[in-house]
Design a protein around this motif. Structure first.
Motif, mmCIF file in Angstrom:
data_model
loop_
_atom_site.group_PDB
_atom_site.id
_atom_site.type_symbol
_atom_site.label_atom_id
_atom_site.label_comp_id
_atom_site.label_asym_id
_atom_site.label_seq_id
_atom_site.Cartn_x
_atom_site.Cartn_y
_atom_site.Cartn_z
ATOM 1 N N THR A 1 -3.044 15.438 37.391
ATOM 2 C CA THR A 1 -1.306 15.538 38.341
ATOM 3 C C THR A 1 -1.029 14.903 39.165
ATOM 4 O O THR A 1 -0.368 13.618 39.414
ATOM 5 C CB THR A 1 -0.916 16.674 38.902
ATOM 6 N N GLY A 2 -2.390 13.444 38.760
ATOM 7 C CA GLY A 2 -2.612 12.455 40.319
ATOM 8 C C GLY A 2 -1.784 11.130 38.557
ATOM 9 O O GLY A 2 -1.157 11.541 38.176
ATOM 10 N N GLU B 1 -8.679 14.730 42.909
ATOM 11 C CA GLU B 1 -8.162 15.398 41.951
ATOM 12 C C GLU B 1 -9.536 15.997 41.419
ATOM 13 O O GLU B 1 -9.299 15.212 40.089
ATOM 14 C CB GLU B 1 -6.642 16.047 41.391
ATOM 15 N N LYS C 1 -2.912 8.913 43.701
ATOM 16 C CA LYS C 1 -3.879 9.963 43.671
ATOM 17 C C LYS C 1 -4.053 10.360 42.847
ATOM 18 O O LYS C 1 -3.792 9.503 41.398
ATOM 19 C CB LYS C 1 -2.780 11.538 43.371
ATOM 20 N N ASN D 1 -8.115 11.488 48.692
ATOM 21 C CA ASN D 1 -6.896 11.450 47.445
ATOM 22 C C ASN D 1 -7.709 11.668 46.380
ATOM 23 O O ASN D 1 -6.882 10.539 45.408
ATOM 24 C CB ASN D 1 -5.975 10.655 47.870
ATOM 25 N N SER E 1 -6.975 11.868 39.679
ATOM 26 C CA SER E 1 -7.164 12.163 38.862
ATOM 27 C C SER E 1 -8.815 12.066 38.134
ATOM 28 O O SER E 1 -9.158 11.511 37.270
ATOM 29 C CB SER E 1 -6.071 13.119 37.926
ATOM 30 N N THR F 1 -11.171 20.531 42.841
ATOM 31 C CA THR F 1 -10.038 21.515 42.737
ATOM 32 C C THR F 1 -9.565 22.077 41.356
ATOM 33 O O THR F 1 -9.237 23.341 41.565
ATOM 34 C CB THR F 1 -8.506 20.145 42.293
#
Length: 248
Positions: A81-82, A35, A5, A33, A7, A59
């Protein structure tokens, strides 16, 4: 490779003229994927209205006064949060729709802690006027005035927790100081993405007047002295000279 992920943080303030182009380059990315975090400093123009048009692709969106671009970046990092964190300035945009895929691949396949690439400077008409080609990192190369383009800089999120965030004490050199602290002082895996990742519109706080340029040099020198550069004055002189080849 979709498991990692990313971010991605965009910091804005009165960026009505360019923010849509920036966001659209994020939306166009093939890697999904992601954020996407936008931190606005309380814009007084139509920036927020522009952002709201893309709310389904954002997001996290925050709009409130801050202490400048690096304070806003820190806010975004704290909300992230990635697995990987990077930034895309409101005046900039991705050079192609496979940039975040290349970032994810580098971290997944090479187990990178940090990855970076190349950047083109453009004018308001989109014409390329400078080409920043980073090449592969070599230990100690920061002593020779080298640095990667910060808009192409991605790192594991855990590095911020372990090594610290952007320090507001270094003014316009906060990004340079952070990269020195992470790359020059640490023994971690640093990988070069051999492609143009970002198109950056010319301008910037550190270059818009002679007074600001002198202030930026002082911040650079302070960052060098704080992070173990062997000959800070030599590095300070050679650092801008390395830019000459970017015009050819």
């Amino acid at each position: 490779m979709q498991d990692l992920k990313i971010s991605l943080i965009t910091v804005t303030y009165n960026a009505r003229a360019t923010i849509s182009r920036c966001i659209e380059s994020v939306v166009a990315q093939g890697y999904k994927n992601v954020e996407y975090i936008i931190i606005d400093g309380g814009s007084k123009d139509a920036t927020i209205e522009c952002i709201n048009k893309y709310k389904d692709h954002v997001t996290v969106f925050v709009s409130e006064p801050d202490k400048g671009v690096y304070d806003a970046m820190n806010k975004g990092i704290l909300l992230a949060t990635g697995d990987i964190v990077g930034t895309l300035n409101a005046d900039d945009f991705f050079a192609s729709d496979d940039i975040l895929q290349s970032v994810a691949d580098m971290f997944a396949e090479q187990n990178a802690d940090i990855a970076y690439g190349d950047l083109d400077y453009i004018d308001e008409q989109g014409k390329i006027i400078r080409k920043w080609r980073s090449n592969s990192y070599k230990k100690g190369i920061f002593n020779l005035g080298w640095m990667p383009p910060h808009p192409t800089f991605y790192c594991k999120r855990e590095l911020f927790k372990r090594l610290g965030y952007y320090s507001l004490e270094y003014g316009t050199a906060a990004d340079y100081e952070l990269m020195l602290r992470y790359m020059h002082l640490q023994s971690i895996r640093i990988c070069y993405i051999n492609k143009v990742m970002v198109k950056m519109q010319c301008g910037g706080m550190s270059n818009n007047s002679p007074t600001n340029r002198v202030r930026a040099w002082k911040f650079d020198l302070r960052a060098m002295r704080s992070n173990g550069i062997q000959f800070p004055l030599f590095s300070l002189i050679i650092k801008p000279l390395r830019k000459i080849v970017q015009y050819f």
